[in-house]
Write a protein that holds these residues in place. Structure first.
Motif, PDB file in Angstrom:
ATOM      1  N   GLY A  74       0.856  -1.192   0.000  1.00  0.00           N
ATOM      2  CA  GLY A  74       0.000   0.000   0.000  1.00  0.00           C
ATOM      3  C   GLY A  74       0.886   1.234   0.000  1.00  0.00           C
ATOM      4  O   GLY A  74       1.884   1.298   0.717  1.00  0.00           O
ATOM      5  N   THR A  75       0.528   2.201  -0.828  1.00  0.00           N
ATOM      6  CA  THR A  75       1.341   3.397  -0.957  1.00  0.00           C
ATOM      7  C   THR A  75       0.501   4.625  -0.652  1.00  0.00           C
ATOM      8  O   THR A  75      -0.624   4.756  -1.132  1.00  0.00           O
ATOM      9  CB  THR A  75       1.901   3.503  -2.393  1.00  0.00           C
ATOM     10  N   PHE A  76       1.048   5.521   0.153  1.00  0.00           N
ATOM     11  CA  PHE A  76       0.383   6.767   0.524  1.00  0.00           C
ATOM     12  C   PHE A  76       1.268   7.927   0.115  1.00  0.00           C
ATOM     13  O   PHE A  76       2.503   7.835   0.199  1.00  0.00           O
ATOM     14  CB  PHE A  76       0.165   6.831   2.041  1.00  0.00           C
ATOM     15  N   ASP A  77       0.641   9.042  -0.306  1.00  0.00           N
ATOM     16  CA  ASP A  77       1.447  10.223  -0.564  1.00  0.00           C
ATOM     17  C   ASP A  77       1.732  10.922   0.770  1.00  0.00           C
ATOM     18  O   ASP A  77       1.287  10.472   1.832  1.00  0.00           O
ATOM     19  CB  ASP A  77       0.768  11.147  -1.585  1.00  0.00           C
ATOM     20  N   LEU A  78       2.450  12.026   0.713  1.00  0.00           N
ATOM     21  CA  LEU A  78       2.854  12.679   1.953  1.00  0.00           C
ATOM     22  C   LEU A  78       1.744  13.533   2.564  1.00  0.00           C
ATOM     23  O   LEU A  78       1.957  14.215   3.567  1.00  0.00           O
ATOM     24  CB  LEU A  78       4.131  13.496   1.742  1.00  0.00           C
ATOM     25  N   ASP A  79       0.546  13.506   1.964  1.00  0.00           N
ATOM     26  CA  ASP A  79      -0.638  14.067   2.611  1.00  0.00           C
ATOM     27  C   ASP A  79      -1.459  12.955   3.256  1.00  0.00           C
ATOM     28  O   ASP A  79      -2.558  13.189   3.740  1.00  0.00           O
ATOM     29  CB  ASP A  79      -1.494  14.825   1.585  1.00  0.00           C
ATOM     30  N   GLY A  80      -0.950  11.725   3.169  1.00  0.00           N
ATOM     31  CA  GLY A  80      -1.623  10.587   3.773  1.00  0.00           C
ATOM     32  C   GLY A  80      -2.630   9.920   2.866  1.00  0.00           C
ATOM     33  O   GLY A  80      -3.259   8.937   3.263  1.00  0.00           O
ATOM     34  N   ASN A  81      -2.812  10.436   1.656  1.00  0.00           N
ATOM     35  CA  ASN A  81      -3.802   9.855   0.731  1.00  0.00           C
ATOM     36  C   ASN A  81      -3.283   8.566   0.103  1.00  0.00           C
ATOM     37  O   ASN A  81      -2.086   8.434  -0.147  1.00  0.00           O
ATOM     38  CB  ASN A  81      -4.129  10.853  -0.388  1.00  0.00           C
ATOM     39  N   VAL A  82      -4.209   7.673  -0.185  1.00  0.00           N
ATOM     40  CA  VAL A  82      -3.843   6.407  -0.821  1.00  0.00           C
ATOM     41  C   VAL A  82      -3.455   6.676  -2.270  1.00  0.00           C
ATOM     42  O   VAL A  82      -4.199   7.315  -3.012  1.00  0.00           O
ATOM     43  CB  VAL A  82      -5.008   5.401  -0.776  1.00  0.00           C
ATOM     44  N   VAL A  83      -2.295   6.189  -2.659  1.00  0.00           N
ATOM     45  CA  VAL A  83      -1.841   6.314  -4.044  1.00  0.00           C
ATOM     46  C   VAL A  83      -2.094   5.004  -4.783  1.00  0.00           C
ATOM     47  O   VAL A  83      -2.570   4.996  -5.908  1.00  0.00           O
ATOM     48  CB  VAL A  83      -0.340   6.686  -4.104  1.00  0.00           C
TER      49      VAL A  83
END
Ligand code: FES
Length: 136
Positions: free
Chosen positions: A104-113
Motif C-alpha cells: 500500500g502506498t500513501f502520498d505525503l498528505d496521507g492519501n492512498v496512491v
C-alpha cells in the motif's frame, strides 16, 4: 531428598513462568489505551526533523511519523496502515509512505496512491511552538 527438593523447585519455577507468560499479556491487553505516560501530546524539537526527513514517534501508544516537507512544512500521521494495520515507512527519496505488508502506498498528505488501503492515513493535529513541534 535433594532430588525431590530440586524437582519441587524446578516445578515451581516452571509454574511461575507459565503464570507470568499467560497473565502479563492478558493484563496488557485489558489495560485501557492511554494509561501510560505518553498521553496527550508529544513535543519534538524542530531541529530533529530537518527538511526532507521524518521522525518516528509514539503518540497515545500509536506509532506515528512527523514529516518535514520543503513546500508544506511539518505534518504528522499515524503509521498504522488503514488496510490491515501494518506500519508504513517513510521513503524519503520517493516522497511516499510505503506499507511493507501489501505494498500500500500513501502520498505525503496521507492519501492512498496505490494498493489495497481503503482510506487515507490518520492525520494527527500538529502545531509549531517556537523551536518545538507539538503533536496532539
Ligand atoms: S496492511 Fe498495509 S497494505 Fe495491507
Amino acid at each position: 531428598m535433594k532430588r525431590r527438593k530440586f524437582f519441587k523447585l524446578l516445578l515451581s519455577l516452571l509454574g511461575s513462568t507459565a503464570f507470568i507468560s499467560f497473565f502479563y499479556p492478558l493484563l496488557r491487553f485489558l489495560a485501557p489505551p492511554g494509561s501510560e505516560a505518553n498521553v496527550g501530546k508529544v513535543i519534538v524539537p524542530k531541529a530533529e526533523v530537518p527538511i526532507g526527513s521524518a521522525r518516528s514517534i509514539v503518540f497515545n501508544n500509536m506509532p506515528a511519523v512527523v514529516i518535514n516537507r520543503k513546500d508544506k512544512g511539518f505534518t504528522a500521521f499515524s503509521k498504522v496502515c488503514t488496510h490491515l494495520g501494518c506500519l508504513v515507512e517513510y521513503q524519503a527519496g520517493k516522497n511516499i509512505m510505503l506499507c511493507p505488508c501489501h505494498a500500500g502506498t500513501f502520498d505525503l498528505d496521507g492519501n492512498v496512491v496505490s494498493g489495497p488501503p481503503p482510506k487515507p492515513l490518520q492525520r494527527l493535529p500538529l502545531r509549531v511552538e517556537g523551536e518545538n513541534i507539538v503533536i496532539g
